[in-house]
Design an enzyme around this catalytic site. Structure first.
Site, PDB file in Angstrom:
ATOM      1  N   TYR A 179       0.852  -1.003   0.040  1.00  0.00           N
ATOM      2  CA  TYR A 179      -0.091   0.041   0.028  1.00  0.00           C
ATOM      3  C   TYR A 179       0.749   1.235  -0.129  1.00  0.00           C
ATOM      4  CZ  TYR A 179      -3.473   3.370   1.298  1.00  0.00           C
ATOM      5  OH  TYR A 179      -4.381   4.415   1.246  1.00  0.00           O
ATOM      6  N   LYS A 183       1.465   3.770  -3.276  1.00  0.00           N
ATOM      7  CA  LYS A 183       0.949   5.304  -3.163  1.00  0.00           C
ATOM      8  C   LYS A 183       1.996   6.249  -3.365  1.00  0.00           C
ATOM      9  CE  LYS A 183      -3.680   4.945  -2.449  1.00  0.00           C
ATOM     10  NZ  LYS A 183      -4.498   5.361  -3.252  1.00  0.00           N
TER      11      LYS A 183
END
Length: 267
Positions: A179, A183
């Protein structure tokens, strides 16, 4: 000089929002529809996608096209911008909001680092980073023709700073490496695209802090103590940022990451 109302008017423009049936995506879609944009709503769940599009069309009196598409489908994703243009005649705004997030129930996702799985890592990068790349690449020619073309990537504070894992102790929550990496990559892709697609297309991102939903109370308490504004975010907090960056109110802004985190990253 144009009024602020004129600068933020999206009448006649078309916006494509991925993850459009989700918590953040649906609010962004509603925001742009409220400003007058026609909406193409992409989400992996057909029932959710159709329901969200129907709601937006009904409440804001705009056309809302549901696009139930899986962003891991390498054949379908590059075709999406053309589908939107065939339906509406143009594409002005692309919002990359879909993401695998910390609440995913994937195996090897919400797990200690040693047990995080490579297949989950690859899936996260496919949805969170590769799909935005492919969509911008496929849609660039239409965005350039717009005269108001813009891309808005929805990021996270965890693309900017490392997570404080103490927040998650004693809960079933977590913050996977994939994640954060995806990002962080999306933020750098934003800067790269801003330089490559200028001057015809602007590319910006929004880094959102933790959004209050149904997290364990102990997590919420810990999070709030670390936030200068002493609360978690709500979906409504994203509306102003999205309206600004998607409209001509930000006509001289590109390559920017607008942080909406209650001050979380100032420490």
């Amino acid at each position: 000089m144009k009024t602020l109302k004129t600068l933020m008017n999206l009448d006649g423009r078309v916006a494509l929002i991925t993850g459009g049936a989700g918590h953040i995506g649906s609010v962004i879609a509603e925001t742009l529809a409220e400003l007058g944009a026609q909406i193409a709503l992409l989400d992996v769940s057909q029932p959710s996608c159709e329901a969200a599009a129907s709601k937006i069309g009904r409440e804001y009196q705009v056309e809302a096209l549901p696009l139930p598409i899986d962003l891991t489908d390498a054949k379908s994703v590059p075709e999406v911008p053309q589908i939107v243009v065939e339906r509406f005649g143009r594409l002005d705004i692309l919002v990359n909001c879909a993401a695998l997030v910390g609440s995913s129930r994937l195996k090897g996702w919400m797990a200690p680092f040693e047990k995080q799985r490579v297949d989950s890592w690859r899936l996260a990068l496919e949805v969170n980073l590769t799909a935005p790349f492919v969509l911008v690449q496929a849609g660039a020619k239409y965005l350039k023709q717009s005269g108001h073309g813009c891309v808005l990537n929805i990021g996270s504070i965890y693309g900017m700073v490392a997570p404080d894992m103490r927040l998650y102790a004693g809960t079933d929550m977590g913050n996977p490496a994939a994640y954060a990496a995806s990002k962080g990559g999306l933020l750098q892709l934003t800067r790269w695209l801003a330089s490559i697609l200028a001057p015809e297309v602007r590319v910006n991102s929004i880094a959102i802090g933790g959004v209050q939903r149904e997290q364990p109370q102990i997590f919420q308490n810990r999070y709030v103590k670390r936030a200068p504004l002493r609360r978690m975010a709500t979906e409504e907090d994203v509306k102003g940022a999205a309206a600004y960056l998607a409209s001509d109110a930000s006509a001289y802004v590109t390559g920017h990451n607008l942080v909406v985190d209650g001050g979380w990253t100032v420490w």
